[in-house]
Design a protein around this motif. Sequence first.
Motif, PDB file in Angstrom:
ATOM      1  N   ARG A 297       0.834  -1.203   0.000  1.00  0.00           N
ATOM      2  CA  ARG A 297       0.000   0.000   0.000  1.00  0.00           C
ATOM      3  C   ARG A 297       0.864   1.247   0.000  1.00  0.00           C
ATOM      4  NH1 ARG A 297      -4.398   1.196  -1.995  1.00  0.00           N
ATOM      5  NH2 ARG A 297      -5.137  -0.846  -1.233  1.00  0.00           N
ATOM      6  N   ILE A 298       1.921   1.264   0.814  1.00  0.00           N
ATOM      7  CA  ILE A 298       2.785   2.438   0.874  1.00  0.00           C
ATOM      8  C   ILE A 298       3.569   2.605  -0.426  1.00  0.00           C
ATOM      9  CG2 ILE A 298       4.782   3.436   2.056  1.00  0.00           C
ATOM     10  CD1 ILE A 298       3.717   2.184   4.638  1.00  0.00           C
ATOM     11  N   ILE A 299       4.002   1.504  -1.038  1.00  0.00           N
ATOM     12  CA  ILE A 299       4.670   1.594  -2.343  1.00  0.00           C
ATOM     13  C   ILE A 299       3.731   2.214  -3.362  1.00  0.00           C
ATOM     14  CG2 ILE A 299       5.645   0.247  -4.257  1.00  0.00           C
ATOM     15  CD1 ILE A 299       6.645  -1.768  -2.159  1.00  0.00           C
ATOM     16  N   ARG A 300       2.452   1.869  -3.299  1.00  0.00           N
ATOM     17  CA  ARG A 300       1.453   2.462  -4.192  1.00  0.00           C
ATOM     18  C   ARG A 300       1.373   3.968  -3.970  1.00  0.00           C
ATOM     19  NH1 ARG A 300      -0.903   0.565  -8.665  1.00  0.00           N
ATOM     20  NH2 ARG A 300      -1.777  -1.310  -7.657  1.00  0.00           N
ATOM     21  N   TRP A 301       1.405   4.399  -2.708  1.00  0.00           N
ATOM     22  CA  TRP A 301       1.392   5.840  -2.417  1.00  0.00           C
ATOM     23  C   TRP A 301       2.640   6.521  -2.987  1.00  0.00           C
ATOM     24  CZ3 TRP A 301      -0.023   5.123   3.468  1.00  0.00           C
ATOM     25  CH2 TRP A 301      -1.366   4.775   3.566  1.00  0.00           C
ATOM     26  N   PHE A 302       3.799   5.878  -2.823  1.00  0.00           N
ATOM     27  CA  PHE A 302       5.029   6.431  -3.395  1.00  0.00           C
ATOM     28  C   PHE A 302       4.898   6.587  -4.906  1.00  0.00           C
ATOM     29  CE2 PHE A 302       7.851   4.458   0.178  1.00  0.00           C
ATOM     30  CZ  PHE A 302       7.535   5.511   1.010  1.00  0.00           C
ATOM     31  N   GLU A 303       4.279   5.594  -5.536  1.00  0.00           N
ATOM     32  CA  GLU A 303       4.090   5.633  -6.987  1.00  0.00           C
ATOM     33  C   GLU A 303       3.188   6.787  -7.384  1.00  0.00           C
ATOM     34  OE1 GLU A 303       3.234   2.261 -10.356  1.00  0.00           O
ATOM     35  OE2 GLU A 303       1.786   2.414  -8.708  1.00  0.00           O
ATOM     36  N   LYS A 304       2.099   6.976  -6.648  1.00  0.00           N
ATOM     37  CA  LYS A 304       1.154   8.060  -6.954  1.00  0.00           C
ATOM     38  C   LYS A 304       1.798   9.426  -6.765  1.00  0.00           C
ATOM     39  CE  LYS A 304      -3.138   5.530  -5.963  1.00  0.00           C
ATOM     40  NZ  LYS A 304      -3.680   5.668  -7.342  1.00  0.00           N
ATOM     41  N   LEU A 305       2.713   9.545  -5.809  1.00  0.00           N
ATOM     42  CA  LEU A 305       3.402  10.802  -5.547  1.00  0.00           C
ATOM     43  C   LEU A 305       4.545  11.054  -6.538  1.00  0.00           C
ATOM     44  CD1 LEU A 305       3.581  10.620  -1.651  1.00  0.00           C
ATOM     45  CD2 LEU A 305       2.269  12.295  -2.995  1.00  0.00           C
ATOM     46  N   GLY A 306       4.853  10.039  -7.353  1.00  0.00           N
ATOM     47  CA  GLY A 306       5.926  10.179  -8.321  1.00  0.00           C
ATOM     48  C   GLY A 306       7.302   9.898  -7.757  1.00  0.00           C
ATOM     49  N   TRP A 307       7.356   9.408  -6.513  1.00  0.00           N
ATOM     50  CA  TRP A 307       8.645   9.099  -5.893  1.00  0.00           C
ATOM     51  C   TRP A 307       9.160   7.732  -6.328  1.00  0.00           C
ATOM     52  CZ3 TRP A 307       7.090  10.505  -0.158  1.00  0.00           C
ATOM     53  CH2 TRP A 307       6.773  11.863  -0.104  1.00  0.00           C
ATOM     54  N   ALA A 308       8.247   6.816  -6.670  1.00  0.00           N
ATOM     55  CA  ALA A 308       8.605   5.474  -7.128  1.00  0.00           C
ATOM     56  C   ALA A 308       8.011   5.254  -8.511  1.00  0.00           C
ATOM     57  CB  ALA A 308       8.091   4.417  -6.156  1.00  0.00           C
ATOM     58  N   TYR A 309       8.675   4.457  -9.332  1.00  0.00           N
ATOM     59  CA  TYR A 309       8.193   4.204 -10.687  1.00  0.00           C
ATOM     60  C   TYR A 309       8.674   2.830 -11.133  1.00  0.00           C
ATOM     61  CZ  TYR A 309      12.939   5.829 -11.806  1.00  0.00           C
ATOM     62  OH  TYR A 309      14.305   5.992 -11.864  1.00  0.00           O
ATOM     63  N   ASP A 310       8.153   2.394 -12.286  1.00  0.00           N
ATOM     64  CA  ASP A 310       8.469   1.049 -12.797  1.00  0.00           C
ATOM     65  C   ASP A 310       8.233  -0.011 -11.719  1.00  0.00           C
ATOM     66  OD1 ASP A 310       9.164   2.217 -15.169  1.00  0.00           O
ATOM     67  OD2 ASP A 310      11.343   1.975 -14.913  1.00  0.00           O
ATOM     68  N   VAL A 311       7.106   0.118 -11.023  1.00  0.00           N
ATOM     69  CA  VAL A 311       6.778  -0.819  -9.945  1.00  0.00           C
ATOM     70  C   VAL A 311       6.339  -2.146 -10.556  1.00  0.00           C
ATOM     71  CG1 VAL A 311       5.393  -1.227  -7.887  1.00  0.00           C
ATOM     72  CG2 VAL A 311       6.059   1.115  -8.505  1.00  0.00           C
ATOM     73  N   ARG A 312       6.849  -3.231 -10.035  1.00  0.00           N
ATOM     74  CA  ARG A 312       6.537  -4.559 -10.554  1.00  0.00           C
ATOM     75  C   ARG A 312       5.310  -5.127  -9.831  1.00  0.00           C
ATOM     76  NH1 ARG A 312      12.533  -7.354 -11.507  1.00  0.00           N
ATOM     77  NH2 ARG A 312      13.342  -5.701 -12.859  1.00  0.00           N
ATOM     78  N   TRP A 313       4.141  -4.608 -10.210  1.00  0.00           N
ATOM     79  CA  TRP A 313       2.906  -5.110  -9.614  1.00  0.00           C
ATOM     80  C   TRP A 313       2.543  -6.449 -10.233  1.00  0.00           C
ATOM     81  CZ3 TRP A 313       2.063  -2.790  -5.383  1.00  0.00           C
ATOM     82  CH2 TRP A 313       2.242  -1.415  -5.233  1.00  0.00           C
ATOM     83  N   PRO A 314       2.078  -7.398  -9.440  1.00  0.00           N
ATOM     84  CA  PRO A 314       1.720  -8.716  -9.988  1.00  0.00           C
ATOM     85  C   PRO A 314       0.431  -8.649 -10.803  1.00  0.00           C
ATOM     86  CG  PRO A 314       1.128  -8.597  -7.672  1.00  0.00           C
ATOM     87  CD  PRO A 314       1.877  -7.327  -7.979  1.00  0.00           C
ATOM     88  N   THR A 315       0.427  -9.246 -11.969  1.00  0.00           N
ATOM     89  CA  THR A 315      -0.781  -9.326 -12.786  1.00  0.00           C
ATOM     90  C   THR A 315      -1.493 -10.653 -12.523  1.00  0.00           C
ATOM     91  OG1 THR A 315       0.408 -10.361 -14.623  1.00  0.00           O
ATOM     92  CG2 THR A 315       0.328  -7.949 -14.585  1.00  0.00           C
ATOM     93  N   THR A 316      -2.753 -10.720 -12.908  1.00  0.00           N
ATOM     94  CA  THR A 316      -3.528 -11.944 -12.695  1.00  0.00           C
ATOM     95  C   THR A 316      -2.878 -13.131 -13.395  1.00  0.00           C
ATOM     96  OG1 THR A 316      -5.567 -10.678 -12.483  1.00  0.00           O
ATOM     97  CG2 THR A 316      -5.779 -13.021 -12.973  1.00  0.00           C
ATOM     98  N   SER A 317      -2.428 -12.915 -14.630  1.00  0.00           N
ATOM     99  CA  SER A 317      -1.817 -14.019 -15.377  1.00  0.00           C
ATOM    100  C   SER A 317      -0.504 -14.470 -14.738  1.00  0.00           C
ATOM    101  CB  SER A 317      -1.560 -13.590 -16.828  1.00  0.00           C
ATOM    102  OG  SER A 317      -0.685 -12.475 -16.879  1.00  0.00           O
TER     103      SER A 317
END
Length: 331
Positions: A297-317
């Motif tokens: 959840r916090i990594i998601r917040w970092f991503e939304k703030l532009g502090w983190a990018y190219d996040v490797r979120w798991p896809t359903t497949s």
Amino acid sequence: MTSSPPDVLDSPKTETRPDSDEAASLATLGGDKRHSAEQIALLLFIVVPFLALVAAVPLMWGWGVSWLDLGLLTAMYFIGCHGITIGFHRYFTHGSFKAKRPLRIALAILGSLAVEGPVVRWVADHRKHHKFSDAEGDPHSPWRYGESVPALMKGLWWAHVGWMFDEEQTPQHKYAPDLIKDPAIRAVSRQFVLWTTVTLLLPAAIGGLVTMSWQGALTAFFWGSLVRVALLHHVTWSINSICHAVGKRPFKSRDKSGNVWWLAILSCGESWHNLHHADPTSARHGVERGQIDSSARIIRWFEKLGWAYDVRWPTTSRIDSRRKEQSGQAA
């Protein structure tokens, strides 16, 4: 921009050491061998907070604990815990996302506040763990001595605490060369004693200033420093021991990592350990419905703030490709 961690899972067995001059210039706190003074210091940092944790129950029963003390314990606990889980583990060890330079340095410092060792050594140990997970060469597998009950009891102790006193240490130049080459991260790693001092004295300073008393400083130090460090240590070590001995294993992995639900909140999502070993670079470990993962959840917040990018979120497949044909298997 930051470079991805080296692929230690497929690295060759031959080691190429830097020459002595280069090694000296790139040195981090702690070498490839743990010496007597360091072992004594380590013992003190394990035993003293643990004794405080043992004493916490009767003290709470007899004298109570203030809301300030509980607030400091909780705040400092989750700051250090997320520094480890997001910073040392998902970012520095596995490259689950990329971070802007200020966040990169902040994560190295916040992880150091957990008092679990310098960032370079921590990352090197964990990358080696993944390369040899639950096999010969794993620094802290509970299956080290075999699968009988006595052997497992001995192995659980080794995985939880004993391995840290092993004189032979993971070669940092082999398993964390990317961090050694970064001057800022190398500096934070060498400043581990400084950050340990800060994390232990900060609660006492806050407690003393808020209450304007030495007693307030003392109780804040007891709860916000000693009890907090002991609790965080044992939760983190439980990922090495408990989560490699028991738990559900719905995903395919080459080791015995399991999901232990009752550690999820205190471990900030790390106890969804089976998925992590099935997909180590995933930024989220709790991928099933209802699996709490505050680090993701916090990594998601970092991503939304532009502090983190190219996040490797798991896809359903991607999740489905790692799932066993019959999910929910337990140890």
